[in-house]
Design a protein around this motif. Structure first.
Motif, PDB file in Angstrom:
ATOM      1  N   ASP A   1       0.859  -1.180   0.000  1.00 55.41           N
ATOM      2  CA  ASP A   1       0.000   0.000   0.000  1.00 55.41           C
ATOM      3  C   ASP A   1       0.895   1.229   0.000  1.00 55.41           C
ATOM      4  OD1 ASP A   1      -2.173   1.690   0.145  1.00 55.41           O
ATOM      5  OD2 ASP A   1      -2.341   1.533   2.331  1.00 55.41           O
ATOM      6  N   ILE A   2       0.736   2.069  -1.014  1.00 56.37           N
ATOM      7  CA  ILE A   2       1.548   3.281  -1.135  1.00 56.37           C
ATOM      8  C   ILE A   2       0.622   4.481  -0.927  1.00 56.37           C
ATOM      9  CG2 ILE A   2       3.101   4.623  -2.588  1.00 56.37           C
ATOM     10  CD1 ILE A   2       3.583   1.958  -4.151  1.00 56.37           C
ATOM     11  N   PRO A   3       0.705   5.140   0.232  1.00 57.13           N
ATOM     12  CA  PRO A   3      -0.199   6.263   0.502  1.00 57.13           C
ATOM     13  C   PRO A   3       0.306   7.565  -0.104  1.00 57.13           C
ATOM     14  CG  PRO A   3       1.175   5.856   2.406  1.00 57.13           C
ATOM     15  CD  PRO A   3       1.531   4.810   1.367  1.00 57.13           C
ATOM     16  N   ASP A   4      -0.605   8.528  -0.197  1.00 61.39           N
ATOM     17  CA  ASP A   4      -0.290   9.894  -0.607  1.00 61.39           C
ATOM     18  C   ASP A   4       0.516   9.938  -1.913  1.00 61.39           C
ATOM     19  OD1 ASP A   4      -0.396  12.662  -0.396  1.00 61.39           O
ATOM     20  OD2 ASP A   4       1.524  12.748   0.651  1.00 61.39           O
ATOM     21  N   VAL A   5      -0.090   9.442  -2.968  1.00 59.86           N
ATOM     22  CA  VAL A   5       0.568   9.423  -4.275  1.00 59.86           C
ATOM     23  C   VAL A   5      -0.370  10.077  -5.292  1.00 59.86           C
ATOM     24  CG1 VAL A   5      -0.233   7.096  -4.837  1.00 59.86           C
ATOM     25  CG2 VAL A   5       1.807   7.967  -5.918  1.00 59.86           C
ATOM     26  N   CYS A   6       0.186  10.907  -6.155  1.00 61.67           N
ATOM     27  CA  CYS A   6      -0.622  11.578  -7.176  1.00 61.67           C
ATOM     28  C   CYS A   6      -0.779  10.656  -8.393  1.00 61.67           C
ATOM     29  CB  CYS A   6       0.006  12.913  -7.576  1.00 61.67           C
ATOM     30  SG  CYS A   6       1.580  12.758  -8.417  1.00 61.67           S
ATOM     31  N   VAL A   7      -1.670  11.041  -9.294  1.00 63.03           N
ATOM     32  CA  VAL A   7      -1.957  10.229 -10.474  1.00 63.03           C
ATOM     33  C   VAL A   7      -0.700  10.000 -11.307  1.00 63.03           C
ATOM     34  CG1 VAL A   7      -3.279  10.124 -12.621  1.00 63.03           C
ATOM     35  CG2 VAL A   7      -4.329  11.068 -10.576  1.00 63.03           C
ATOM     36  N   GLU A   8       0.074  11.064 -11.542  1.00 67.49           N
ATOM     37  CA  GLU A   8       1.274  10.943 -12.371  1.00 67.49           C
ATOM     38  C   GLU A   8       2.297  10.003 -11.739  1.00 67.49           C
ATOM     39  OE1 GLU A   8       0.062  13.969 -11.341  1.00 67.49           O
ATOM     40  OE2 GLU A   8      -0.935  14.533 -13.205  1.00 67.49           O
ATOM     41  N   ALA A   9       2.495  10.128 -10.437  1.00 68.09           N
ATOM     42  CA  ALA A   9       3.456   9.263  -9.747  1.00 68.09           C
ATOM     43  C   ALA A   9       2.984   7.807  -9.776  1.00 68.09           C
ATOM     44  CB  ALA A   9       3.665   9.732  -8.313  1.00 68.09           C
ATOM     45  N   ALA A  10       1.688   7.595  -9.627  1.00 67.16           N
ATOM     46  CA  ALA A  10       1.140   6.239  -9.675  1.00 67.16           C
ATOM     47  C   ALA A  10       1.344   5.630 -11.057  1.00 67.16           C
ATOM     48  CB  ALA A  10      -0.340   6.249  -9.306  1.00 67.16           C
ATOM     49  N   GLN A  11       1.133   6.432 -12.101  1.00 68.16           N
ATOM     50  CA  GLN A  11       1.350   5.932 -13.463  1.00 68.16           C
ATOM     51  C   GLN A  11       2.820   5.597 -13.691  1.00 68.16           C
ATOM     52  OE1 GLN A  11      -0.326   9.158 -15.722  1.00 68.16           O
ATOM     53  NE2 GLN A  11      -2.339   8.178 -15.856  1.00 68.16           N
ATOM     54  N   ARG A  12       3.730   6.450 -13.198  1.00 62.49           N
ATOM     55  CA  ARG A  12       5.165   6.178 -13.350  1.00 62.49           C
ATOM     56  C   ARG A  12       5.558   4.896 -12.618  1.00 62.49           C
ATOM     57  NH1 ARG A  12       5.686  11.730 -12.532  1.00 62.49           N
ATOM     58  NH2 ARG A  12       6.244  11.374 -10.368  1.00 62.49           N
ATOM     59  N   LEU A  13       5.055   4.733 -11.391  1.00 64.52           N
ATOM     60  CA  LEU A  13       5.375   3.531 -10.623  1.00 64.52           C
ATOM     61  C   LEU A  13       4.828   2.272 -11.305  1.00 64.52           C
ATOM     62  CD1 LEU A  13       4.877   4.582  -6.908  1.00 64.52           C
ATOM     63  CD2 LEU A  13       6.981   3.795  -7.976  1.00 64.52           C
ATOM     64  N   ALA A  14       3.596   2.356 -11.808  1.00 65.31           N
ATOM     65  CA  ALA A  14       3.000   1.199 -12.486  1.00 65.31           C
ATOM     66  C   ALA A  14       3.806   0.832 -13.728  1.00 65.31           C
ATOM     67  CB  ALA A  14       1.546   1.501 -12.855  1.00 65.31           C
ATOM     68  N   THR A  15       4.220   1.837 -14.494  1.00 65.20           N
ATOM     69  CA  THR A  15       5.035   1.582 -15.691  1.00 65.20           C
ATOM     70  C   THR A  15       6.380   0.981 -15.313  1.00 65.20           C
ATOM     71  OG1 THR A  15       3.942   3.401 -16.839  1.00 65.20           O
ATOM     72  CG2 THR A  15       6.052   2.651 -17.733  1.00 65.20           C
ATOM     73  N   PHE A  16       7.004   1.537 -14.287  1.00 69.79           N
ATOM     74  CA  PHE A  16       8.293   1.036 -13.809  1.00 69.79           C
ATOM     75  C   PHE A  16       8.180  -0.430 -13.386  1.00 69.79           C
ATOM     76  CE2 PHE A  16      10.845   0.099 -10.029  1.00 69.79           C
ATOM     77  CZ  PHE A  16      12.114   0.200 -10.556  1.00 69.79           C
ATOM     78  N   LEU A  17       7.149  -0.751 -12.598  1.00 68.34           N
ATOM     79  CA  LEU A  17       6.986  -2.118 -12.112  1.00 68.34           C
ATOM     80  C   LEU A  17       6.692  -3.094 -13.246  1.00 68.34           C
ATOM     81  CD1 LEU A  17       4.994  -1.374  -8.857  1.00 68.34           C
ATOM     82  CD2 LEU A  17       7.342  -2.234  -9.012  1.00 68.34           C
ATOM     83  N   GLN A  18       5.865  -2.676 -14.203  1.00 63.52           N
ATOM     84  CA  GLN A  18       5.585  -3.548 -15.346  1.00 63.52           C
ATOM     85  C   GLN A  18       6.856  -3.801 -16.151  1.00 63.52           C
ATOM     86  OE1 GLN A  18       2.995  -5.321 -16.133  1.00 63.52           O
ATOM     87  NE2 GLN A  18       1.599  -4.525 -14.600  1.00 63.52           N
ATOM     88  N   ALA A  19       7.658  -2.762 -16.334  1.00 64.71           N
ATOM     89  CA  ALA A  19       8.916  -2.923 -17.070  1.00 64.71           C
ATOM     90  C   ALA A  19       9.852  -3.872 -16.334  1.00 64.71           C
ATOM     91  CB  ALA A  19       9.582  -1.569 -17.286  1.00 64.71           C
ATOM     92  N   ALA A  20       9.944  -3.712 -15.020  1.00 64.75           N
ATOM     93  CA  ALA A  20      10.803  -4.586 -14.222  1.00 64.75           C
ATOM     94  C   ALA A  20      10.308  -6.030 -14.275  1.00 64.75           C
ATOM     95  CB  ALA A  20      10.863  -4.097 -12.781  1.00 64.75           C
ATOM     96  N   ALA A  21       8.992  -6.208 -14.268  1.00 57.57           N
ATOM     97  CA  ALA A  21       8.422  -7.558 -14.290  1.00 57.57           C
ATOM     98  C   ALA A  21       8.613  -8.231 -15.641  1.00 57.57           C
ATOM     99  CB  ALA A  21       6.938  -7.500 -13.936  1.00 57.57           C
ATOM    100  N   THR A  22       8.569  -7.461 -16.727  1.00 55.66           N
ATOM    101  CA  THR A  22       8.709  -8.062 -18.051  1.00 55.66           C
ATOM    102  C   THR A  22      10.164  -8.203 -18.479  1.00 55.66           C
ATOM    103  OG1 THR A  22       8.421  -5.907 -19.092  1.00 55.66           O
ATOM    104  CG2 THR A  22       6.458  -7.272 -18.866  1.00 55.66           C
ATOM    105  N   ALA A  23      11.089  -7.576 -17.772  1.00 53.58           N
ATOM    106  CA  ALA A  23      12.509  -7.647 -18.134  1.00 53.58           C
ATOM    107  C   ALA A  23      13.190  -8.850 -17.496  1.00 53.58           C
ATOM    108  CB  ALA A  23      13.216  -6.362 -17.721  1.00 53.58           C
ATOM    109  N   ARG A  24      12.423  -9.852 -17.179  1.00 52.04           N
ATOM    110  CA  ARG A  24      12.981 -11.042 -16.545  1.00 52.04           C
ATOM    111  C   ARG A  24      13.475 -12.021 -17.608  1.00 52.04           C
ATOM    112  NH1 ARG A  24       8.475 -13.236 -14.811  1.00 52.04           N
ATOM    113  NH2 ARG A  24       9.482 -14.743 -13.494  1.00 52.04           N
ATOM    114  N   PRO A  25      14.492 -12.806 -17.283  1.00 56.06           N
ATOM    115  CA  PRO A  25      15.017 -13.761 -18.258  1.00 56.06           C
ATOM    116  C   PRO A  25      13.991 -14.836 -18.614  1.00 56.06           C
ATOM    117  CG  PRO A  25      16.357 -13.741 -16.239  1.00 56.06           C
ATOM    118  CD  PRO A  25      15.216 -12.815 -16.032  1.00 56.06           C
ATOM    119  N   ALA A  26      14.114 -15.362 -19.808  1.00 57.79           N
ATOM    120  CA  ALA A  26      13.216 -16.430 -20.248  1.00 57.79           C
ATOM    121  C   ALA A  26      13.439 -17.669 -19.384  1.00 57.79           C
ATOM    122  CB  ALA A  26      13.486 -16.755 -21.707  1.00 57.79           C
ATOM    123  N   GLY A  27      12.378 -18.415 -19.186  1.00 57.99           N
ATOM    124  CA  GLY A  27      12.493 -19.654 -18.424  1.00 57.99           C
ATOM    125  C   GLY A  27      12.281 -19.481 -16.932  1.00 57.99           C
ATOM    126  N   THR A  28      12.051 -18.260 -16.459  1.00 54.80           N
ATOM    127  CA  THR A  28      11.798 -18.070 -15.037  1.00 54.80           C
ATOM    128  C   THR A  28      10.337 -18.375 -14.755  1.00 54.80           C
ATOM    129  OG1 THR A  28      11.346 -15.725 -15.374  1.00 54.80           O
ATOM    130  CG2 THR A  28      13.589 -16.325 -14.750  1.00 54.80           C
TER     131      THR A  28
END
Length: 140
Positions: A71-98
């Motif tokens: 739970d991340i409190p006190d976050v604006c829309v832009e920051a939430a979008q940046r965090l969501a994009t960052f996390l999706q990028a980190a999740a998809t940048a995983r090596p194949a076979g994991t």
């Protein structure tokens, strides 16, 4: 900084390479890294796998999954979008076979809060949470 994430300079020193060579490996997709601000962070486990070093951490039993809700409190829309994009990028940048990783984010504009749900192996959840913590340290 945690010993599980290393900078390009630290990775170069560990691999006995020039930092520009490590950056080239990252840009070519040969070495998985996550962009944090204007720099990169590399998970130690991925660096060890890249170098062909056996991991000293024992992996959890096959099929073991962890679920984490952040739970991340006190976050604006832009920051939430940046965090969501960052996390999706980190999740998809995983090596194949994991093992599969499930990531879901939700933003509540009235409460100005964001929730992040991660389901994966315990080590992958920990790695993603550590990247989130590093990203949150840049929050103003």
């Amino acid at each position: 900084m945690s010993r599980d994430l290393v900078t390009v300079e630290q990775a170069a020193e560990l691999l006995h390479l020039h930092p520009k060579t490590v950056l080239r490996y990252i840009r070519d997709g040969r070495l998985a890294a996550t962009r944090v601000g204007k720099s990169y962070r590399i998970a130690r486990a991925r660096l060890d796998a890249f170098a062909g070093v056996a991991s000293e951490q024992s992996e959890a039993a096959p099929g073991v999954r962890a679920t984490c809700i952040v739970d991340i409190p006190d976050v604006c829309v832009e920051a939430a979008q940046r965090l969501a994009t960052f996390l999706q990028a980190a999740a998809t940048a995983r090596p194949a076979g994991t093992s599969p990783l499930h990531l879901q984010t939700a933003f509540d504009p009235l409460a100005r809060s964001m929730k992040v749900v991660v389901i994966a192996s315990p080590s992958e959840v920990a790695e993603l949470l550590e990247m989130l913590q590093v990203q949150m340290s840049y929050r103003v």
